[in-house]
Design a protein around this motif. Sequence first.
Motif, PDB file in Angstrom:
ATOM      1  N   THR A  60     -16.756 -18.421  -3.426  1.00 60.15           N
ATOM      2  CA  THR A  60     -17.305 -17.391  -2.487  1.00 60.15           C
ATOM      3  C   THR A  60     -17.468 -18.024  -1.212  1.00 60.15           C
ATOM      4  O   THR A  60     -17.185 -17.826   0.048  1.00 60.15           O
ATOM      5  CB  THR A  60     -17.963 -16.392  -2.853  1.00 60.15           C
ATOM      6  OG1 THR A  60     -17.783 -15.709  -3.786  1.00 60.15           O
ATOM      7  CG2 THR A  60     -18.748 -15.410  -1.500  1.00 60.15           C
ATOM      8  N   ARG A  61     -18.503 -19.019  -1.423  1.00 62.42           N
ATOM      9  CA  ARG A  61     -19.202 -19.883  -0.331  1.00 62.42           C
ATOM     10  C   ARG A  61     -18.176 -20.722   0.239  1.00 62.42           C
ATOM     11  O   ARG A  61     -17.970 -20.849   1.561  1.00 62.42           O
ATOM     12  CB  ARG A  61     -20.420 -20.689  -0.678  1.00 62.42           C
ATOM     13  CG  ARG A  61     -21.057 -21.337   0.493  1.00 62.42           C
ATOM     14  CD  ARG A  61     -21.425 -20.447   1.556  1.00 62.42           C
ATOM     15  NE  ARG A  61     -22.081 -20.943   2.522  1.00 62.42           N
ATOM     16  CZ  ARG A  61     -21.969 -20.620   3.892  1.00 62.42           C
ATOM     17  NH1 ARG A  61     -21.265 -19.268   4.133  1.00 62.42           N
ATOM     18  NH2 ARG A  61     -22.507 -21.247   4.744  1.00 62.42           N
ATOM     19  N   ARG A  62     -17.053 -21.219  -0.438  1.00 60.87           N
ATOM     20  CA  ARG A  62     -16.054 -21.922   0.278  1.00 60.87           C
ATOM     21  C   ARG A  62     -15.194 -21.047   1.090  1.00 60.87           C
ATOM     22  O   ARG A  62     -14.860 -21.607   2.294  1.00 60.87           O
ATOM     23  CB  ARG A  62     -15.129 -22.584  -0.921  1.00 60.87           C
ATOM     24  CG  ARG A  62     -15.761 -23.628  -1.938  1.00 60.87           C
ATOM     25  CD  ARG A  62     -14.874 -24.143  -2.691  1.00 60.87           C
ATOM     26  NE  ARG A  62     -15.543 -25.086  -3.730  1.00 60.87           N
ATOM     27  CZ  ARG A  62     -14.829 -25.608  -4.534  1.00 60.87           C
ATOM     28  NH1 ARG A  62     -13.653 -25.582  -5.060  1.00 60.87           N
ATOM     29  NH2 ARG A  62     -15.617 -26.675  -5.304  1.00 60.87           N
ATOM     30  N   ASN A  63     -14.823 -20.123   0.661  1.00 65.26           N
ATOM     31  CA  ASN A  63     -13.955 -19.035   1.425  1.00 65.26           C
ATOM     32  C   ASN A  63     -14.922 -18.792   2.855  1.00 65.26           C
ATOM     33  O   ASN A  63     -14.316 -18.618   3.907  1.00 65.26           O
ATOM     34  CB  ASN A  63     -13.788 -17.643   0.760  1.00 65.26           C
ATOM     35  CG  ASN A  63     -12.458 -17.910  -0.147  1.00 65.26           C
ATOM     36  OD1 ASN A  63     -11.899 -18.899  -0.297  1.00 65.26           O
ATOM     37  ND2 ASN A  63     -12.777 -17.136  -1.422  1.00 65.26           N
ATOM     38  N   GLU A  64     -16.088 -18.287   2.807  1.00 62.02           N
ATOM     39  CA  GLU A  64     -17.086 -18.143   3.875  1.00 62.02           C
ATOM     40  C   GLU A  64     -17.017 -19.487   4.691  1.00 62.02           C
ATOM     41  O   GLU A  64     -16.670 -19.279   6.122  1.00 62.02           O
ATOM     42  CB  GLU A  64     -18.378 -17.801   3.342  1.00 62.02           C
ATOM     43  CG  GLU A  64     -18.513 -16.742   2.771  1.00 62.02           C
ATOM     44  CD  GLU A  64     -20.053 -16.264   2.061  1.00 62.02           C
ATOM     45  OE1 GLU A  64     -20.351 -15.256   1.736  1.00 62.02           O
ATOM     46  OE2 GLU A  64     -20.831 -17.221   1.908  1.00 62.02           O
ATOM     47  N   LEU A  65     -17.186 -20.789   4.083  1.00 59.68           N
ATOM     48  CA  LEU A  65     -17.165 -21.947   5.214  1.00 59.68           C
ATOM     49  C   LEU A  65     -15.878 -21.895   5.749  1.00 59.68           C
ATOM     50  O   LEU A  65     -15.802 -22.399   6.873  1.00 59.68           O
ATOM     51  CB  LEU A  65     -17.588 -23.213   4.150  1.00 59.68           C
ATOM     52  CG  LEU A  65     -19.078 -23.236   3.817  1.00 59.68           C
ATOM     53  CD1 LEU A  65     -19.121 -24.171   2.580  1.00 59.68           C
ATOM     54  CD2 LEU A  65     -19.736 -23.472   4.947  1.00 59.68           C
ATOM     55  N   LYS A  66     -14.654 -21.778   4.885  1.00 63.79           N
ATOM     56  CA  LYS A  66     -13.433 -21.828   5.720  1.00 63.79           C
ATOM     57  C   LYS A  66     -13.284 -20.857   6.895  1.00 63.79           C
ATOM     58  O   LYS A  66     -12.466 -21.347   7.960  1.00 63.79           O
ATOM     59  CB  LYS A  66     -12.283 -21.584   4.628  1.00 63.79           C
ATOM     60  CG  LYS A  66     -11.943 -22.612   3.695  1.00 63.79           C
ATOM     61  CD  LYS A  66     -10.910 -22.179   2.755  1.00 63.79           C
ATOM     62  CE  LYS A  66     -10.792 -23.115   1.631  1.00 63.79           C
ATOM     63  NZ  LYS A  66      -9.762 -22.646   0.530  1.00 63.79           N
ATOM     64  N   ALA A  67     -13.745 -19.792   6.750  1.00 61.73           N
ATOM     65  CA  ALA A  67     -13.816 -18.657   7.748  1.00 61.73           C
ATOM     66  C   ALA A  67     -14.716 -19.239   9.094  1.00 61.73           C
ATOM     67  O   ALA A  67     -14.325 -19.232  10.186  1.00 61.73           O
ATOM     68  CB  ALA A  67     -14.161 -17.280   7.286  1.00 61.73           C
ATOM     69  N   GLU A  68     -15.988 -19.654   8.691  1.00 60.14           N
ATOM     70  CA  GLU A  68     -16.791 -20.107   9.742  1.00 60.14           C
ATOM     71  C   GLU A  68     -16.444 -21.357  10.347  1.00 60.14           C
ATOM     72  O   GLU A  68     -16.631 -21.236  11.676  1.00 60.14           O
ATOM     73  CB  GLU A  68     -18.105 -20.528   9.187  1.00 60.14           C
ATOM     74  CG  GLU A  68     -18.932 -19.246   8.386  1.00 60.14           C
ATOM     75  CD  GLU A  68     -20.240 -19.454   7.644  1.00 60.14           C
ATOM     76  OE1 GLU A  68     -20.767 -20.570   8.046  1.00 60.14           O
ATOM     77  OE2 GLU A  68     -20.514 -18.950   6.903  1.00 60.14           O
TER      78      GLU A  68
END
Length: 72
Positions: free
Chosen positions: A24-32
């Motif tokens: 989940t955090r990886r996906n959030e970081l990719k978006a950020e």
Amino acid sequence: MTTHGPVLPIWTCGGCGAPWPCRTRRNELKAEYEDAPVSLALYLGSCLVAATQDMAWAPAGLLHRRFLGWLP
């Protein structure tokens, strides 16, 4: 603000308990960091350095894959 932040010094996810950065955090970081991939790599590199100090028992290759190996 995400609930998937790291729990230090063991570097697990505060949201799901998986090794941080979790999926989940990886996906959030990719978006950020969508428009700043170098900044993302620098941020995760600094996390890798901190995690290496906190988890000196962990193999370096494992930590590298965990923090940087998933980046495109």
